[in-house]
Design a protein around this motif. Structure first.
Motif: not given
Length: 875
Positions: A48-51, A110, A392, A456-458
């Motif tokens: 998710d967007e919070n890894d 989303k 990604k 994920g984001p990071s």
């Protein structure tokens, strides 16, 4: 415009030891097992967007970790499927069981709906494809949806699609069905395409587009399109990805059909027979699911597509070409260059019935006809299977693959997981391996390609199953859930990362303080791949201008780091000390030293006790200075101040010595030397040099000779006030001259009324000196002559000692063994003489030839008397 082939890369074969870049370790942040005493699997991951990472799989272990932190967990016993979540630190957040679901794949929408896709087992009423909707906390978010028919259906892949509103969005699923009566909806291919003659059982792929919407406050996945996708023989869809930007979807898998739906491109026709599998990729319109184009990927052996990743490629000339990355496995025969059947590009290297060699393709899919941009392979004597891309795009690691045929440089064949990467002219793998098998290929795994990889984001995560008791990252710091293998085979989840930054910019200074300053910047430890923001590519450099200097470097394992340093322009501080030069204080006092200046932010003193920011208190003799630092960090040092300590010991007195020899006649000049008589153990070096004194005298017999060089005369009070600075090393303070007049007695007195020394303010006791006068004095009203007293000590010296050789001073008298001699000038400067001969009644001393021209007094003193004689040195 036809997009031509850009590159055909030579495959890197794992059997070779290869160059150092060929096989490199992955950098791992942590690894956790997830399993019990039996056989358990981790099949797919999403982030998710919070890894936070979410994983699904199946378990057989009766002691598999129990459900937790989900009040509405479906089941509490196994065997069955599971769904779990881990924090970015490896802590298990929640876990739940599904006794009648075998999860295959995951996706997150989303709107943060977690979609789990899989199938039901035979024992739960038949094999049906099923979709479950969950919150990110693991709670049921809506009703499940099942794909049912008279025969079995399995969902193998799922992806999140478009969001039409804040509450509605699409998901796409695909899989395999043997049902000829599947409930199709708006289907481009509404009928089952197989004829059951493939020898392995017929099967078609199917694809569905479902809209997640709220019905009476409850989320539902409502189908808008459900369609078959298949030909006359066995067809299986094993991969699906959505290209959100171009509003298309890609599907891939394996087929034995020679009549798949859609226009054929690149390799429009099958090269194999109805008894082997070809891989395939198809592009479908995201709304209607109508096939835009398809291509076969295969030769005379078996080929399967397991992973897809929409993206884009920059081709020579700088043009950007959209397209799709493809990975999978082939076995037996050769894997030809797609679209060129005569080019046997890669020979099969090895594997079992469950695997073979991995392949990787890049296919353009722009306005022009699709074409192959890159084709490469990874092979070993064992099973090598490329399974999954992250959704990604990743600039380095492309897809996850597993092998049990890696041959190391030492010749050992082993099992490992890999990140496979491809760049122009370079194909390589990054290795993740323990001491066992990192993905045991069962029949189901070989068919469906279980093993997930997501970014994920990071962070990046992948999962699989393992028999290793020691995996990289299992002992990492943090709340790792399960650090040890619990049974025959456990699932495992790995968080990839670059760890802490290994190299930093080290600056010799952060401030340029003058136009001539130079600062060195170095990346420490040194890295090979370095690029500064101004284009420099060295790890060490010199700079002479202020500014922001940043660099980026890539480690051997592909981790990109950035570091920055800011160099400022500063001014040098200035400062001076007060008081200046040399400061003297008494042993019971102290000195305050202050610095005054400009552009000073901080001060570091060489000693003393701080009083405030700019002042120190000094109580110890020595040399003192201050180091100044400006607000920008520039430094300077003040001048040096010398501090001396003086003291006057108890018992020290001042005595008056008459320098004239014998009696003094009326009219003569009386010379009186005022000198220190130190207490035993004291030294002249520790005694103050600044002094003041008051003399009283008999005005009827003595008249001070004016003007006085070191004081003033007060005739009315019959006193002389003297002051001065004692010469270092001399005990004589001053020599005072008096004229002798006719008196009423044969002696007069000189009183030392008071003596003080600064800065110690020492006051010595008053003393009285008697002087015998020879001459006529008034006695009883009659004048009479006073005879002189024979002196007991007489000093002798030549009137003008020879300058070149010096002279000899002598004396006669009593107790001459202990007599001392010194030469005193008229200002009180003293030179002690060296004895050259002595006896009971006489002694001689050497007068140095270095005496400057002038008038001097020879002073000879024994324990009882003092004798003086004047002489001059003429040059």
């Amino acid at each position: 415009m036809q997009v031509k082939t850009i590159l055909v890369s030579i495959g890197f074969f794992l059997i070779l030891a290869g160059p150092a870049w060929g096989q490199q370790p992955l950098e791992v942040q942590w690894t956790t097992y997830l399993g019990g005493s039996g056989k358990d699997e981790a099949r797919d991951v999403v982030v998710d967007e919070n890894d936070n990472v979410y994983v699904c799989g199946v378990f057989e272990s009766p002691d598999f970790p129990r459900p937790r932190n989900v009040p509405t967990s479906f089941d509490t016993t196994g065997p069955g499927g599971y769904l779990a979540s881990f924090s970015p630190q490896g802590e298990l957040l929640w876990l739940q069981y599904f006794s009648c679901v075998r999860p295959h794949a995951l996706a997150i929408t989303k709107n943060n709906i977690l979609v789990m896709a899989g199938s039901t087992p035979v024992e739960c009423g038949g094999v049906n494809g099923i979709i479950g909707l969950f919150t990110l906390a693991g709670e049921r978010a809506g009703r499940s949806y099942a794909f049912q028919g008279s025969k079995g259906s399995i969902i193998t892949c799922v992806d999140a699609g478009y969001r039409t509103s804040a509450t509605e969005e699409y998901i796409y699923v695909a899989g395999i069905t043997e049902s000829q009566d599947l409930d199709v909806v708006n289907a481009p291919q509404p009928v089952y395409g197989g004829d059951g003659t493939s020898g392995e059982g017929a099967g078609d792929g199917f694809v569905a587009r479902l809209r997640i919407t709220a019905i009476a406050g409850v989320l539902e996945a409502r189908p808008e399109v459900i369609t078959y996708y298949g030909g006359r023989y066995l067809d299986e869809i094993l991969a699906l990805r959505v290209d959100l930007f171009r509003k298309i979807i890609y599907i891939g898998g394996r087929t034995r059909s020679d009549n798949l739906p859609g226009p054929g491109v690149i390799q429009p026709n099958r090269l194999g027979t109805p008894t082997d599998n070809d891989g395939f990729v198809a592009c479908l319109d995201a709304s209607s699911l109508i096939c835009q184009w398809k291509t076969y990927l295969g030769g005379t052996g078996d080929e399967t597509v397991h992973g897809l990743q929409p993206g884009g490629f920059t081709i020579p000339g700088g043009d950007f070409v959209p397209g799709v990355r493809v990975c999978g496995v082939y076995s037996n025969g050769v894997f030809p260059y797609p679209g060129k059947p005569g080019n046997s590009f890669y020979a099969f290297n090895g594997g079992t019935e469950f695997g073979g060699d991995a392949f990787y393709l890049e296919i353009s899919s722009g306005i022009a006809a699709p074409d192959i941009l890159l084709c490469t392979s990874v092979g070993s004597p064992g099973d090598d299977v490329a399974y999954s891309f992250p959704r990604k795009e990743d600039a380095e690691d492309r897809c996850i693959l597993f092998s049990n045929g890696l041959v190391t440089s030492s010749g050992i064949q082993k099992s490992a997981a890999f990140m496979f990467a491809s760049k122009p002219n370079l194909t390589y793998v990054r290795v993740y391996d323990g001491n066992g098998e990192e993905n045991l290929l069962s029949q189901d795994q070989a068919r469906f390609g279980f093993g997930g990889f997501e970014a994920g984001p990071s962070s990046r995560y992948f999962c699989g199953n393992t028999t290793s008791t020691d995996l990289p990252g299992r002992n990492a710091a943090g709340p790792i859930f399960q650090r040890s293998l619990a049974g025959d085979q456990d699932g495992y989840i790995v968080k990839l990362g670059c760890g802490s930054q290994s190299s930093r910019i080290v600056a010799s200074s952060l401030t340029l303080c003058s136009t001539s300053d130079t600062i060195s910047l170095s990346l420490t430890p040194v890295q090979d791949s370095v690029r500064w923001n101004d284009g420099s590519r060295t790890s060490f450099r010199f700079i002479t201008s202020p500014g922001t200097y940043s660099l980026q470097y890539t480690t051997a394992a592909g981790c990109l780091f950035v570091d920055t340093v800011i160099i400022r322009q500063g001014l040098v501080p200035t400062g001076t000390l007060t008081p200046s030069d040399t400061v003297v204080f008494c042993d019971t006092a102290d000195v305050l030293i202050n610095v005054q200046g400009s552009n000073i932010a901080s001060i570091v003193w060489s000693g003393g006790t701080p009083v405030d920011a700019k002042t120190v208190r000094v109580t110890t003799p020595g040399r003192y200075w201050a180091s100044l630092v400006s607000p920008e960090g520039c430094t300077a040092t003040t001048d040096t101040l010398t501090v001396e300590s003086k003291r006057a010991g108890i018992g020290t007195t001042v005595v008056a010595d008459v320098l004239n020899a014998g009696d003094i006649d009326i009219g003569d000049t009386l010379l009186v030397a005022l000198r220190l008589k130190l207490a035993p153990g004291d030294s002249l070096d520790t005694f103050p040099v600044d002094w003041s004194m008051r003399l009283r005298f008999d005005r009827t017999a003595l008249f001070p000779v004016a003007p006085l060089p070191l004081g003033t005369i007060d005739d009315s009070s019959r006193r002389i006030d003297l002051f001065g600075k004692r010469a270092t090393g001399s005990d004589t303070l001053a020599i005072v001259s008096f004229r002798v007049a006719l008196g009423d007695t044969d002696s007069v007195t000189i009183d030392i009324d008071s003596v003080s020394f600064e800065p110690c303010s020492v006051v010595l006791p008053s003393l009285r000196s008697h002087v015998r006068i020879a001459g006529i004095c008034q006695a009883g009203g009659a004048k009479r002559l006073i005879a002189g007293v024979q002196p007991r000590l007489v000093a002798l010296v030549a009137p003008n000692p020879v300058p070149g050789a010096g002279a000899t001073a002598g004396a006669i008298g009593d107790a001459m063994y202990n007599a001392e001699a010194r030469v005193v000038d008229l200002l009180g400067q003293t030179v002690m003489l060296e004895r050259v001969q002595s006896s009971d009644s006489s002694a001689r001393w050497s007068i140095p030839a270095s005496l400057p021209a002038g008038a001097y007094i020879l002073v000879v003193q024994n324990a009882e008397s003092v004798s003086t004689v004047r002489f001059e040195v003429v040059r």
